[in-house]
Enzyme design. Structure first.
Site, PDB file in Angstrom:
ATOM      1  N   TYR A   1       0.978  -0.991   0.051  1.00  0.00           N
ATOM      2  CA  TYR A   1       0.026   0.031  -0.085  1.00  0.00           C
ATOM      3  C   TYR A   1       0.808   1.358   0.053  1.00  0.00           C
ATOM      4  CZ  TYR A   1      -3.645   3.203   1.659  1.00  0.00           C
ATOM      5  OH  TYR A   1      -4.441   4.175   1.981  1.00  0.00           O
TER       6      TYR A   1
ATOM      7  N   LYS B   1       1.149   4.238  -2.877  1.00  0.00           N
ATOM      8  CA  LYS B   1       0.642   5.516  -2.490  1.00  0.00           C
ATOM      9  C   LYS B   1       2.120   6.570  -3.027  1.00  0.00           C
ATOM     10  CE  LYS B   1      -3.491   4.817  -1.265  1.00  0.00           C
ATOM     11  NZ  LYS B   1      -4.482   5.372  -2.200  1.00  0.00           N
TER      12      LYS B   1
HETATM   13  P1  NDP Z   1     -13.438   2.398   1.348  1.00  0.00           P
HETATM   14  O1  NDP Z   1     -12.854   1.021   1.594  1.00  0.00           O
HETATM   15  O2  NDP Z   1     -14.372   2.926   2.334  1.00  0.00           O
HETATM   16  O3  NDP Z   1     -13.661   2.664  -0.277  1.00  0.00           O
HETATM   17  C1  NDP Z   1     -13.050   2.213  -1.217  1.00  0.00           C
HETATM   18  C2  NDP Z   1     -13.631   2.544  -2.488  1.00  0.00           C
HETATM   19  O4  NDP Z   1     -12.868   2.326  -3.695  1.00  0.00           O
HETATM   20  C3  NDP Z   1     -14.896   2.074  -2.748  1.00  0.00           C
HETATM   21  O5  NDP Z   1     -15.858   2.862  -3.262  1.00  0.00           O
HETATM   22  C4  NDP Z   1     -14.625   0.965  -3.509  1.00  0.00           C
HETATM   23  O6  NDP Z   1     -15.847   0.675  -4.529  1.00  0.00           O
HETATM   24  C5  NDP Z   1     -13.588   1.588  -4.530  1.00  0.00           C
HETATM   25  N1  NDP Z   1     -12.840   0.420  -5.041  1.00  0.00           N
HETATM   26  C6  NDP Z   1     -11.921  -0.456  -4.715  1.00  0.00           C
HETATM   27  N2  NDP Z   1     -11.402  -1.374  -5.398  1.00  0.00           N
HETATM   28  C7  NDP Z   1     -12.024  -0.942  -6.550  1.00  0.00           C
HETATM   29  C8  NDP Z   1     -11.836  -1.752  -7.924  1.00  0.00           C
HETATM   30  N3  NDP Z   1     -11.168  -2.759  -8.047  1.00  0.00           N
HETATM   31  N4  NDP Z   1     -12.706  -1.026  -8.914  1.00  0.00           N
HETATM   32  C9  NDP Z   1     -13.351   0.013  -8.663  1.00  0.00           C
HETATM   33  N5  NDP Z   1     -13.624   0.811  -7.456  1.00  0.00           N
HETATM   34  C10 NDP Z   1     -12.868   0.332  -6.467  1.00  0.00           C
HETATM   35  O7  NDP Z   1     -12.053   3.305   1.367  1.00  0.00           O
HETATM   36  P2  NDP Z   1     -11.697   4.861   2.008  1.00  0.00           P
HETATM   37  O8  NDP Z   1     -12.864   5.663   1.441  1.00  0.00           O
HETATM   38  O9  NDP Z   1     -11.252   4.906   3.092  1.00  0.00           O
HETATM   39  O10 NDP Z   1     -10.521   5.000   0.998  1.00  0.00           O
HETATM   40  C11 NDP Z   1     -10.531   5.834  -0.310  1.00  0.00           C
HETATM   41  C12 NDP Z   1      -9.330   6.179  -0.941  1.00  0.00           C
HETATM   42  O11 NDP Z   1      -8.511   7.132   0.225  1.00  0.00           O
HETATM   43  C13 NDP Z   1      -8.275   5.324  -0.938  1.00  0.00           C
HETATM   44  O12 NDP Z   1      -7.525   5.324  -2.086  1.00  0.00           O
HETATM   45  C14 NDP Z   1      -7.348   4.930   0.209  1.00  0.00           C
HETATM   46  O13 NDP Z   1      -6.237   4.297  -0.090  1.00  0.00           O
HETATM   47  C15 NDP Z   1      -7.400   6.373   0.843  1.00  0.00           C
HETATM   48  N6  NDP Z   1      -6.997   6.604   2.113  1.00  0.00           N
HETATM   49  C16 NDP Z   1      -8.127   6.228   3.239  1.00  0.00           C
HETATM   50  C17 NDP Z   1      -7.624   6.561   4.414  1.00  0.00           C
HETATM   51  C18 NDP Z   1      -8.627   6.082   5.620  1.00  0.00           C
HETATM   52  O14 NDP Z   1      -8.166   6.349   6.630  1.00  0.00           O
HETATM   53  N7  NDP Z   1      -9.546   5.688   5.149  1.00  0.00           N
HETATM   54  C19 NDP Z   1      -6.316   7.035   4.738  1.00  0.00           C
HETATM   55  C20 NDP Z   1      -5.206   7.358   3.521  1.00  0.00           C
HETATM   56  C21 NDP Z   1      -5.771   7.242   2.492  1.00  0.00           C
HETATM   57  P3  NDP Z   1     -16.381  -0.775  -4.776  1.00  0.00           P
HETATM   58  O15 NDP Z   1     -16.032  -1.564  -3.645  1.00  0.00           O
HETATM   59  O16 NDP Z   1     -17.937  -0.552  -4.698  1.00  0.00           O
HETATM   60  O17 NDP Z   1     -16.022  -1.169  -6.285  1.00  0.00           O
END
Ligand code: NDP
Length: 256
Positions: free
Chosen positions: A164, A168
């Site tokens: 990860y 990033k």
């Molecule tokens: P969630 O797990 O809540 O949501 C992840 C999102 O990414 C979902 O909408 C999911 O949609 C989508 N996703 C994952 N894999 C795929 C795929 N193969 N194709 C299409 N869509 C995909 O994560 P967060 O909201 O927490 O994270 C969002 C971003 O922020 C990420 O990049 C994460 O790395 C980053 N981030 C989050 C942090 C945190 O503390 N939460 C901290 C730092 C960064 P679906 O499953 O419907 O496909």
């Protein structure tokens, strides 16, 4: 620290189209809602059609315009097709938010090839593919805003997250490079690096870990998805045209 007042940042995005990946929940959903609230037409991308429909309905309920585009962002050929379809439907694409992301945490000796590949494909390669396709359109229009979701893990590392953190950190290097390539064309490319934000991703860590995490955050709490969305809104605005190649860390002071 006083509770933040969210949903108050205003910028006029009417007439603009935004594409947000990972818009079905968490941070991406909050970003899609913010962009919709400010008048952008929002193309919401993720795999889960039912959850995407909820995001779209929430935007429409406040008078905004949005559509769901079901897509697995690891499916390379589909990404080019999708960007073409979005541009054909709305007549342009001004804002791209590469937010979709996953974790597959484990310490390095136990990390399997598949865990490495899945994270790199989902987080980093999708950012490359969406950005390449979208910037072709933005270049022709001589206007664009790209915002990539990084993480503090990509800045300072985090045990158990070699895959990860690499994805990033890769996004940050990609952001800075592409920002330089497009800076003369009225296009900006920036990254946001959240710390710990309350979403499904951090819920998966469990209550105990989250309590431990809070002790490391000077603000003494996790952030909210809307707090990331407000910053993205600013970077997506016309006002932010002289900011490019930057990483905006939003972590309650964790890496201060
Ligand atoms: P969630 O797990 O809540 O949501 C992840 C999102 O990414 C979902 O909408 C999911 O949609 C989508 N996703 C994952 N894999 C795929 C795929 N193969 N194709 C299409 N869509 C995909 O994560 P967060 O909201 O927490 O994270 C969002 C971003 O922020 C990420 O990049 C994460 O790395 C980053 N981030 C989050 C942090 C945190 O503390 N939460 C901290 C730092 C960064 P679906 O499953 O419907 O496909």
């Amino acid at each position: 620290m006083a509770e933040p007042v969210l949903g108050t940042i205003q910028t006029d995005l009417s007439g603009q189209t935004a594409l947000v990946t990972g818009a079905s929940r968490g941070i991406g959903r909050a970003i899609a809602l913010s962009l919709g609230r400010c008048g952008a037409r929002v193309a919401c991308v993720a795999r889960d059609a039912a959850k995407l429909a909820e995001t779209v309905d929430a935007i429409r309920a406040t008078g905004g315009e949005a559509d769901a585009w079901t897509c697995d962002v690891t499916d390379g050929p589909k990404i080019n097709e999708l960007v073409d379809q979005v541009v054909a439907k709305y007549g342009g694409l001004q804002i791209l938010v590469n937010n979709a992301g996953i974790t597959r945490d484990t310490l390095l000796p136990r990390m399997e090839d598949a865990q490495w590949d899945e994270v790199i494909l989902t987080n980093l390669r999708s950012t490359f593919l969406f950005t390449r396709a979208a910037t072709l359109v933005m270049m022709r229009a001589r206007y664009g805003r790209v915002i990539n979701m990084a993480s503090v893990s990509g800045l300072v590392g985090n045990p158990g997250q070699a895959n990860y953190a690499a994805s990033k950190a890769g996004i940050i290097g990609f952001t800075k490079t592409v920002a330089r390539e497009f800076a003369g064309r009225n296009m900006t490319v920036n990254a946001v690096a959240p710390g710990f934000i309350t979403t499904d991703m951090t819920a998966a860590l469990g209550e105990l870990v989250n309590e431990e995490v809070k002790k490391r955050i000077p603000a003494k709490r996790l952030g909210r998805p809307e707090e990331i969305a407000e910053a993205v809104l600013f970077l997506a605005s016309r006002a932010a045209g002289y900011i490019t190649g930057q990483v905006l860390t939003i972590d309650g002071g964790m890496t201060a």
